[in-house]
Motif scaffolding. Structure first.
Motif, short mmCIF file in Angstrom:
data_model
loop_
_atom_site.label_atom_id
_atom_site.label_comp_id
_atom_site.label_asym_id
_atom_site.label_seq_id
_atom_site.Cartn_x
_atom_site.Cartn_y
_atom_site.Cartn_z
N ASP A 284 0.85 -1.20 0.00
CA ASP A 284 0.00 0.00 0.00
C ASP A 284 0.88 1.25 0.00
N LEU A 285 0.65 2.13 -0.99
CA LEU A 285 1.40 3.39 -1.10
C LEU A 285 0.49 4.61 -0.98
N ALA A 286 -0.72 4.41 -0.48
CA ALA A 286 -1.74 5.45 -0.53
C ALA A 286 -1.35 6.71 0.23
N ASN A 287 -0.52 6.61 1.25
CA ASN A 287 -0.18 7.77 2.07
C ASN A 287 1.18 8.36 1.73
N MET A 288 1.68 8.06 0.55
CA MET A 288 2.92 8.68 0.09
C MET A 288 2.68 10.17 -0.15
N THR A 289 3.71 10.98 0.10
CA THR A 289 3.61 12.43 -0.13
C THR A 289 4.83 12.92 -0.90
N GLN A 290 4.68 14.08 -1.51
CA GLN A 290 5.79 14.75 -2.18
C GLN A 290 5.83 16.19 -1.66
N LEU A 291 6.77 16.43 -0.74
CA LEU A 291 6.92 17.75 -0.13
C LEU A 291 8.38 18.17 -0.23
N ASN A 292 8.63 19.46 -0.09
CA ASN A 292 9.99 19.98 -0.15
C ASN A 292 10.69 19.70 1.18
#
Length: 425
Positions: A284-292
């Protein structure tokens, strides 16, 4: 007044006090018996009809009652299979013939077959987890099986599901096509790397390498390889013979800056691969984020385990019996069933400190500890006898005095009969 009636009244009084002394003797003898419920003798009078000028002495009768609803003191022990109920309810036990009874005596030990039996030889009953989470049969004993804690087996479980939640650094450089991890070439580049331990069907540990690579703004590639196929000292290229490309799985993730760096609505939320020698595994990768912010793993886990033996058992407050393995995992095996009736004091006491249903006790209902009015099950404890020795000794003295007084009534009647007979002389 009849002299014979007087003597019969005295005799009934002696019989009544003898019954009372019998219950006192039984209570004192069982003052240390776990789960024993004291017996008391209740007296009631029998009045015979008479006339205004003549009184007919009656008698006294007794009935024995058991204080089953009165809980005894909880005594803690060092054995996890010693059980006590803190509140209402009874353990369900079977005898050697398979007949079911109720008891509060929870001093259970493992017999030669691994079943839990108490000091009287009754076997503890419950529901097993073979068909999933059990549900009680509320109006009967159907579905109950002996609670068995045999601990000789090994178990290994392949990995089938997991999760990986992390933040991918938005400032990472974009990697051009042809040099991506999915290309599996010596010049492959990546933005972030992490690894997970998973298990195959025989419990062997497999180390998987996860590569996260920025391919365009808000677009990332996830590629997975078996660490055992890596080129020594470098990683890439991974074995290109088995499997054909070395790549176990790849997935493209799309992030939406408008959602504070969360995955876009149209983005995939998991990745599926076949573990070498194992089963299909979905991460499960549903809670992956892309932030600085630098690459940070928030949560990562997979199911499955290596071969492990049962080392102990644990019993929870609701009666669930868990097998505890060497690796610390807990697996539910059984759930201990409890039973109750509307009027427990009217149950029929039987040898072995067990009870059976009577007409006056009401219908037996079953359930689990901590729910439906049933008390919690305490592991490592036993319920003591509810007998108070001071009260019993006091009752014994009072019964002795009453017995003596009734014997005097009988003796006086006998003396008066002697006087009556001697009038003929």
């Amino acid at each position: 007044m009849s002299l014979y009636g007087m003597m019969q009244t005295g005799a009934s009084g002696m019989n009544a006090q003898a019954n009372r002394l019998s219950t006192v003797a039984d209570n004192i003898a069982n003052s240390s018996t776990p789960g024993y419920k004291k017996a008391t003798t209740a007296f009631s009078s029998l009045i015979l009809p008479g006339s205004a000028g003549s009184y007919n002495s009656g008698a006294v009768k007794t009935s024995v009652r058991h204080s089953i609803t009165e809980q005894g003191p909880l005594e803690f022990t060092t054995s996890k299979t010693d059980l006590a109920i803190d509140g209402d309810g009874f353990f369900i036990v079977n005898d050697s013939k398979g007949s079911s009874f109720l008891t509060r005596a929870g001093g259970f030990v493992k017999d030669g077959d691994g079943n839990l039996v108490n000091a009287a030889g009754f076997t503890l009953m419950g529901y097993d987890y073979t068909g999933g989470t059990p549900a009680p049969v509320v109006n009967g004993f159907d579905g109950l099986v002996p609670v068995n804690v045999q601990s000789a087996s090994l178990t290994a479980t392949p990995s089938t599901a997991g999760k990986f939640f992390a933040n991918l650094d938005d400032s990472a450089a974009i990697v051009a096509a042809g040099s991506l991890p999915s290309d599996n070439v010596a010049t492959s580049e990546y933005s972030h790397k992490s690894s997970l331990v998973v298990y195959d069907t025989v419990g062997k540990e497999i180390l998987l390498d996860f590569y996260y690579t920025k391919t365009a703004d808000d677009n990332w590639e996830v590629s997975v390889y078996d660490r055992a196929d890596a080129t020594a000292g470098t990683g890439f290229p991974y074995d290109t013979v088995a499997p054909a490309s070395g790549l176990l799985a790849t997935q493209s993730l799309v992030f939406d800056p408008a959602l504070n760096g969360a995955l876009a609505a149209a983005s995939p939320t998991d990745i599926t691969l076949n573990v070498p020698g194992g089963a299909a595994l979905t991460i499960d990768l549903a809670n992956m984020t892309q932030l600085n912010y630098p690459f940070t793993v928030d949560d990562a886990d997979v199911n499955g385990n290596a071969p492990s033996a049962v080392t102990d058992i644990e019993i929870s407050a609701d009666g669930t019996v868990f097998a505890k393995y060497e690796n610390g995992d807990l697996t539910p095996l059984y759930q201990i069933a409890l039973a109750n009736v509307a009027s427990p004091d009217n149950l029929i006491p039987l040898p072995g400190n067990v009870y059976s249903q009577s007409i006056d006790s009401g219908v037996i209902t079953t359930g689990f500890g901590g729910s439906g009015g049933f008390g919690n099950i305490l592991s490592g404890a036993q319920e003591g006898s509810n007998v108070d020795l001071a009260t019993e000794l006091t009752d014994m003295i009072a019964s002795q005095r009453s017995y003596t007084a009734n014997s005097k009534v009988f003796q006086t009647g006998s003396d008066l009969l002697d006087v009556l007979v001697n009038l003929k002389r």
